[in-house]
Scaffold this motif. Structure first.
Motif, mmCIF file in Angstrom:
data_model
loop_
_atom_site.group_PDB
_atom_site.id
_atom_site.type_symbol
_atom_site.label_atom_id
_atom_site.label_comp_id
_atom_site.label_asym_id
_atom_site.label_seq_id
_atom_site.Cartn_x
_atom_site.Cartn_y
_atom_site.Cartn_z
ATOM 1 N N UNK A 1 0.864 -1.181 0.000
ATOM 2 C CA UNK A 1 0.000 0.000 0.000
ATOM 3 C C UNK A 1 0.901 1.232 0.000
ATOM 4 N N UNK A 2 1.035 1.856 -1.143
ATOM 5 C CA UNK A 2 1.900 3.030 -1.299
ATOM 6 C C UNK A 2 1.686 3.591 -2.694
ATOM 7 N N UNK A 3 2.035 4.843 -2.885
ATOM 8 C CA UNK A 3 2.009 5.400 -4.232
ATOM 9 C C UNK A 3 3.187 4.839 -5.025
ATOM 10 N N UNK A 4 3.040 4.797 -6.333
ATOM 11 C CA UNK A 4 4.134 4.303 -7.160
ATOM 12 C C UNK A 4 5.355 5.204 -7.053
ATOM 13 N N UNK A 5 5.122 6.496 -6.800
ATOM 14 C CA UNK A 5 6.254 7.420 -6.639
ATOM 15 C C UNK A 5 7.068 7.064 -5.411
ATOM 16 N N UNK A 6 6.380 6.732 -4.313
ATOM 17 C CA UNK A 6 7.077 6.364 -3.084
ATOM 18 C C UNK A 6 7.803 5.036 -3.261
ATOM 19 N N UNK A 7 7.176 4.102 -3.951
ATOM 20 C CA UNK A 7 7.815 2.812 -4.202
ATOM 21 C C UNK A 7 9.085 3.007 -5.028
ATOM 22 N N UNK A 8 8.994 3.833 -6.075
ATOM 23 C CA UNK A 8 10.180 4.126 -6.876
ATOM 24 C C UNK A 8 11.281 4.761 -6.028
ATOM 25 N N UNK A 9 10.885 5.687 -5.170
ATOM 26 C CA UNK A 9 11.880 6.354 -4.327
ATOM 27 C C UNK A 9 12.579 5.351 -3.417
ATOM 28 N N UNK A 10 11.813 4.421 -2.856
ATOM 29 C CA UNK A 10 12.410 3.411 -1.987
ATOM 30 C C UNK A 10 13.428 2.570 -2.751
#
Length: 619
Positions: free
Chosen positions: A592-601
């Motif tokens: 559960x996260x935005x794709x932007x946050x997942x990419x950042x991780x």
């Protein structure tokens, strides 16, 4: 000019950073503001887990986006607060090349590197003919044969290589992803060490098992006992194998009144011939230094862990510093020839490596038994580990990976009313636990599903998600959260209690009695698999355990996980954090996260400043 007070006002430096900088400057009669600022930044970097601050590293900034002043090395070298680490009158800071250290970290790094280099040195005599015969017997099962090689087509039997190198030198580092057989391998190594002692008509080696936390020690105890039961070996070998793991602090005899002091050290060493340390990625520089210093020079040391997982909470990333950065290890010609002569196995060589080298002591196990590396979870974990954000997003968005689900995070507060998709996930995930027919079945069902959070607090944190799970289950008429110790409340122990043998990270559940016996009791599982019933009033501090932090989940195995990442960028967000969370799961992962946050991780690997890797190459 930027000052420590200015950066404190901006929230870059803490009050402790400022206090340390000003106190040292006063004691050392140092008035130059740039030197004082460097001390404050060093304090800040250490608090973030770094061992030092690298003045040549462009990532080392003052928090306002200004690179570190190129004149700082010269200024620091002339400061009464700083020496090169070899001065007659020790200073509080050490400048070694471009790296600035607090002295205690410098001394720990030097001591640990020197000890490990010695242990990685001259080979230990070995009866190779007996070694091969016994190893063939120990690894005769189909399960062990299946462990050789990985899904990518690597035919090398790395378990056999690890077994040989662990006995051939007094240092061996066995790394690998979840479920790659690290524990099975070290039990095999322990059995081989016992057999080698018998061949030399010597007493069986004294073998110790330890881990950084009570929960990790408990898991290691369970895993070693299970692996021992599967082992095909002589009775005298089985009887000499270790049965219980201790925390590192218990092994060293930590003082209850003097923090950081231990009964065992270099002057009073442990009575151990072989030490096995599990979850080594969680061990910080200071504790690893104390542990290795207390180990007799003739004893062997085996470190187990996954270098891609989260590093220690305190300063240092020892396991990561000791392992090569590339995926496929290469070895010196001398080491490769030694392995081939003893096992018949050919391993990759790098002619430019000199022996002994730390790389000759590192073995990476590659075949996962928790999940197939070609499975949905395996592909996702590999893409995260490799830093391929495009591949991660493609896997999450594709309909061809049913074991991996992506949920768009709901807007606003998640509790008490999470969005429909999240609510459905919570109810479906925890229903088997709440509906379990018996207390033991309920406790076992806690491994079916868990929420893993990056933060403890906030809208995506552990506290909020525990509330969200409670509300969702109450609304579904599956739970009555009407008291502190309500029926079916899952428990997470947060402080070690050696008297009760409950440790930080242990999981239990509350069980209400029936009409004949209405007493509320807490149920935990002993390492041997038996029930442990306790009155809730006797328990050490516990949290609700529908949700736990990703840090606390390290080392655990779960069928399904729901991963909650922050909705905004966060200092804790990293590739290692996401990899650790995903690799806990055996069957299903929901993020559960935005794709932007997942990419950042995925695009943010943890880089901790340290000189240990370079120091391991010194003569």
């Amino acid at each position: 000019m930027t000052t420590v007070e200015h950066l404190h006002e901006q929230g870059v430096l803490s009050a402790l950073d400022v206090h340390l900088a000003r106190t040292l400057s006063r004691l050392g009669q140092e008035s130059r503001e740039q030197v004082i600022l460097a001390v404050g930044l060093l304090s800040r970097h250490v608090a973030a887990g770094n061992v030092c601050i690298d003045l040549d590293d462009p990532r080392s900034v003052d928090g306002a986006g200004t690179p570190i002043d190129p004149e700082w090395p010269a200024l620091l070298a002339s400061s009464p607060l700083v020496d090169d680490g070899h001065g007659e009158a020790p200073t509080p800071l050490v400048l070694n090349g471009s790296r600035l250290y607090l002295r205690r970290h410098w001394e720990d790094e030097c001591a640990l590197a020197a000890d490990l280099r010695t242990r990685a040195g001259a080979p230990v005599p070995l009866d190779t003919a007996r070694f091969r015969t016994t190893l063939d017997q120990l690894l005769a099962s189909a399960a062990s044969d299946d462990a050789a090689g990985d899904a990518a087509g690597d035919a090398t039997d790395w378990q056999r290589v690890a077994a040989f190198l662990a006995l051939r030198r007094r240092l061996c580092i066995i790394t690998g992803g979840p479920g790659t057989g690290k524990t099975t391998t070290v039990v095999t190594i322990a059995a081989l060490a016992i057999d080698q002692a018998q061949a030399q008509q010597a007493r069986p080696p004294r073998i110790a098992l330890c881990a950084p936390t009570g929960k990790a020690a408990g898991r290691l105890t369970e895993a070693v006992r299970a692996a021992t039961q599967r082992l095909t070996c002589a009775a005298h070998i089985r009887e000499a194998l270790p049965e219980e793991a201790l925390t590192i602090h218990r092994l060293l005899g930590a003082s209850s009144t003097r923090p950081g002091r231990f009964r065992y050290d270099a002057r009073t060493p442990l009575t151990t011939d072989l030490l096995i340390v599990d979850e080594a990625s969680m061990v910080d520089l200071a504790l690893m230094t104390r542990l290795v210093a207390a180990l007799p020079p003739t004893a062997g040391l085996i470190l187990l862990g996954d270098r891609h997982q989260l590093a220690s909470v305190e300063s240092g990333a020892v396991l990561g510093d000791l392992c090569p950065s590339d995926q496929r290890a290469t070895y010196s010609h001398a080491c490769a020839a030694d392995v081939h002569a003893a096992t018949g196995i050919d391993i990759p060589q790098e002619p430019t490596l000199t022996s002994p080298a730390i790389r000759d002591c590192v073995v990476t196990l590659t075949r996962s038994h928790r999940f197939d590396t070609r499975s949905d979870i395996g592909l996702l974990a590999s893409a995260i580990r490799d830093g391929d954000a495009d591949a991660v997003v493609a896997i999450l968005e594709a309909s061809t990976h049913p074991s991996v689900t992506w949920i768009e995070p709901p807007a606003g507060a998640r509790a008490p009313a999470p969005a429909a998709a999240l609510r459905e996930t919570l109810v479906a995930g925890f229903s088997p636990y709440v509906r379990a027919a018996t207390p033991m079945a309920r406790l076992a069902a806690l491994a079916d599903f868990r929420i893993l959070c990056a933060h403890q607090h906030g809208p995506d944190g552990v506290v909020t998600m525990n509330q969200a799970a409670e509300h969702a289950l109450v609304d579904a008429n599956l739970l009555r959260a009407d008291s502190t110790f309500y029926d079916a409340r899952p428990l997470l122990v947060t402080r070690n209690d050696y008297r009760l043998a409950l440790f930080n990270g242990d999981i239990g559940t509350i069980v209400h009695g029936d009409d004949d016996n209405p007493e509320r009791r807490a149920l935990f599982l002993s390492p041997d698999g038996t029930e442990r019933w306790l009155s809730p009033g006797r328990l050490p501090p516990c949290d609700t355990a529908f949700a736990v932090s990703i840090h606390k989940s390290q080392g655990s195995e779960l069928d399904q996980v729901l991963i909650m990442l922050p909705t905004r960028t966060s200092p804790v967000l990293s590739r290692e954090l996401l990899y650790t969370a995903v690799s806990r799961a055996r069957q299903r992962v929901t993020i559960c996260a935005t794709l932007e946050i997942i990419r950042e991780a995925v695009d943010t690997p943890v880089r901790r400043a340290s000189g240990l890797a370079d120091r391991m190459q010194e003569n």
